[in-house]
Scaffold this motif. Structure first.
Motif, PDB file in Angstrom:
ATOM      1  N   GLU A  49     -11.049  -3.788   0.852  1.00 19.02           N
ATOM      2  CA  GLU A  49     -10.906  -2.322   0.457  1.00 19.02           C
ATOM      3  C   GLU A  49     -12.183  -1.591   1.360  1.00 19.02           C
ATOM      4  N   HIS A 104       0.812  -1.173   0.068  1.00 21.49           N
ATOM      5  CA  HIS A 104       0.058   0.029   0.140  1.00 21.49           C
ATOM      6  C   HIS A 104       0.811   1.345  -0.059  1.00 21.49           C
ATOM      7  N   HIS A 121      -7.436  -2.273   5.682  1.00 18.96           N
ATOM      8  CA  HIS A 121      -7.481  -0.913   5.085  1.00 18.96           C
ATOM      9  C   HIS A 121      -8.311   0.017   5.912  1.00 18.96           C
ATOM     10  N   CYS A 153      -5.399  -2.301  -8.116  1.00 20.68           N
ATOM     11  CA  CYS A 153      -5.613  -1.016  -7.593  1.00 20.68           C
ATOM     12  C   CYS A 153      -5.824  -0.038  -8.736  1.00 20.68           C
ATOM     13  N   ASN A 162      -9.741  -4.542  -4.850  1.00 24.65           N
ATOM     14  CA  ASN A 162      -9.732  -3.131  -4.520  1.00 24.65           C
ATOM     15  C   ASN A 162     -10.899  -2.570  -5.388  1.00 24.65           C
ATOM     16  N   ASN A 221      -2.355   5.635   5.943  1.00 28.20           N
ATOM     17  CA  ASN A 221      -2.980   6.625   5.399  1.00 28.20           C
ATOM     18  C   ASN A 221      -2.997   7.867   6.352  1.00 28.20           C
ATOM     19  N   HIS A 281      -0.532  -3.374   6.491  1.00 28.57           N
ATOM     20  CA  HIS A 281      -1.434  -3.624   5.166  1.00 28.57           C
ATOM     21  C   HIS A 281      -1.892  -2.285   4.722  1.00 28.57           C
ATOM     22  N   SER A 282      -1.605  -1.298   5.321  1.00 25.77           N
ATOM     23  CA  SER A 282      -2.090  -0.092   4.588  1.00 25.77           C
ATOM     24  C   SER A 282      -1.394   1.198   5.411  1.00 25.77           C
TER      25      SER A 282
END
Length: 366
Positions: A268, A109, A216, A360, A315, A168, A165-166
């Motif tokens: 997602e 990610h 996510h 993605c 995704n 942000n 895993h992500s």
């Protein structure tokens, strides 16, 4: 409200380039196709650049560069994945500028910060996260911040070690949130974009339910609430957010399924820009779960699930106008396009784009 409506109308009038990261057999690079938001029609996809396992992408806000992970286990002889910088050419194809190590194996990610000064990457195999500065010419400088996660959780088969895993950023760009499936935690970092530094926050993490495997993460646009999908339990975990402290407090756990489905996992999660609707994908049930968001409490009410038309939706993404949802079918080599209604509901269209192993999707106005 008028300005918002005019902005949405302007976005809807722009034709889009859609860049697609791929992974697995047949996914030998980043693909691209044209999309017309006025008609909902798409052109055929073609290979924009050949590169190894570019599962997740992020488009620079300046519109001239694309950054992609190389979801591999070895980079230049070291146990690390890659982060690749590409320049967008006049015909929409991509040219590799340079690459840097992701700091851990299996990067999965990536995001570019709002100022376009850094990329942040999460490493699933390595259980770590990293920040890498972007130079004026779009190339990547040496990494400036790296954090190795430590620990485990209750499922010894999948959670014996960390699996980031992500990653942000919150709407204000002050904190970074790294969902770690192996730890059942959302790790929180203070973010300094000028120095490219991630610093553990106090509190350093928010727990997720044991065995849920947070994957996510998405904020409601106003920054008051945030949501993580539990990959291993087919759930969404809702949090209230304290923007001053960077702290998350769990307020709800809700299923993504109408009834249990053996082998299903979530992938997602995306909040609509209106802040009224949340979406989460189910792999196995092959659907998008749709929820209403209570504006006062942030809690979710299920509106049901919409079948994606393809298989294994790892995704999905809303286009810039938020009028169209693109659901990638990694197991069917397809991307199915849905019309987003005024109430956030999804209606299937006949627009289907063939792409090998799509993972993605990211957008750029032409």
């Amino acid at each position: 409200m008028i300005l918002i409506a005019l902005a949405a109308l302007t976005l809807a009038q722009d034709k889009l380039s859609v860049y697609v990261g791929t992974s697995g057999k047949g996914g030998n690079g980043i693909y691209r196709f044209d999309f017309d938001p006025k008609t909902g029609k798409a052109g055929e996809a073609s290979l924009a650049v050949e590169t190894a396992n570019p599962s997740f992408l992020s488009v620079h806000p300046g519109g001239k560069h694309v950054y992609a992970v190389g979801e591999i286990g070895n980079f230049e002889g070291k146990k690390s994945g890659a982060v690749n910088a590409f320049a967008i050419q006049a015909d929409g194809s991509l040219k590799l500028l340079n690459a840097q190590p992701s700091g851990g194996g299996g990067p999965c990610h990536i995001v570019v910060d709002k100022g376009g000064k850094n990329v942040l990457v999460a490493n699933y195999g390595g259980g770590s996260c990293e920040a890498i500065p972007i130079q004026a010419d779009g190339t990547l400088a040496a990494p400036t911040s790296f954090h190795q996660h430590q620990g485990s959780s209750v499922d010894k088969g999948r959670q014996s070690s960390p699996h980031a895993h992500s990653i942000n950023l919150d709407p204000a760009g002050r904190f970074a949130f790294c969902a770690d499936l192996g730890l059942d935690k959302i790790l929180v970092y203070k973010w300094d974009p000028a120095k490219g530094l991630l610093t553990p926050n106090d509190p350093p993490a928010a727990p997720a339910p044991a065995g849920s495997g947070p994957r996510h993460f998405a904020f409601r646009p106003d920054g008051k609430f945030a949501y993580a999908c539990g990959e291993m339990t087919s759930t969404v975990i809702a949090y209230a957010y304290d923007a001053e402290k960077g702290a998350l407090s769990e307020i709800q756990v809700i299923s993504t399924l109408p009834e249990p489905v053996k082998g299903n996992s979530t992938a997602e999660i995306v909040a609509h820009p209106s802040g009224k609707t949340l979406y989460c994908s189910n792999r196995g049930h092959d659907s998008i779960a749709v929820y209403d968001i209570d504006p006062a409490t942030g809690k979710l009410t299920s509106k049901g699930q919409v079948k994606t038309g393809g298989k294994t939706p790892r995704n999905f993404a809303l286009d810039p106008s938020a009028q169209w949802l693109f659901a990638g079918g990694q197991g069917s080599d397809t991307i199915h396009v849905f019309k987003v209604g005024a109430d956030g509901g999804l209606t299937a269209t006949d627009t289907v784009v063939k792409v090998p192993n799509p993972v993605c999707m990211r957008f750029l106005a032409k």
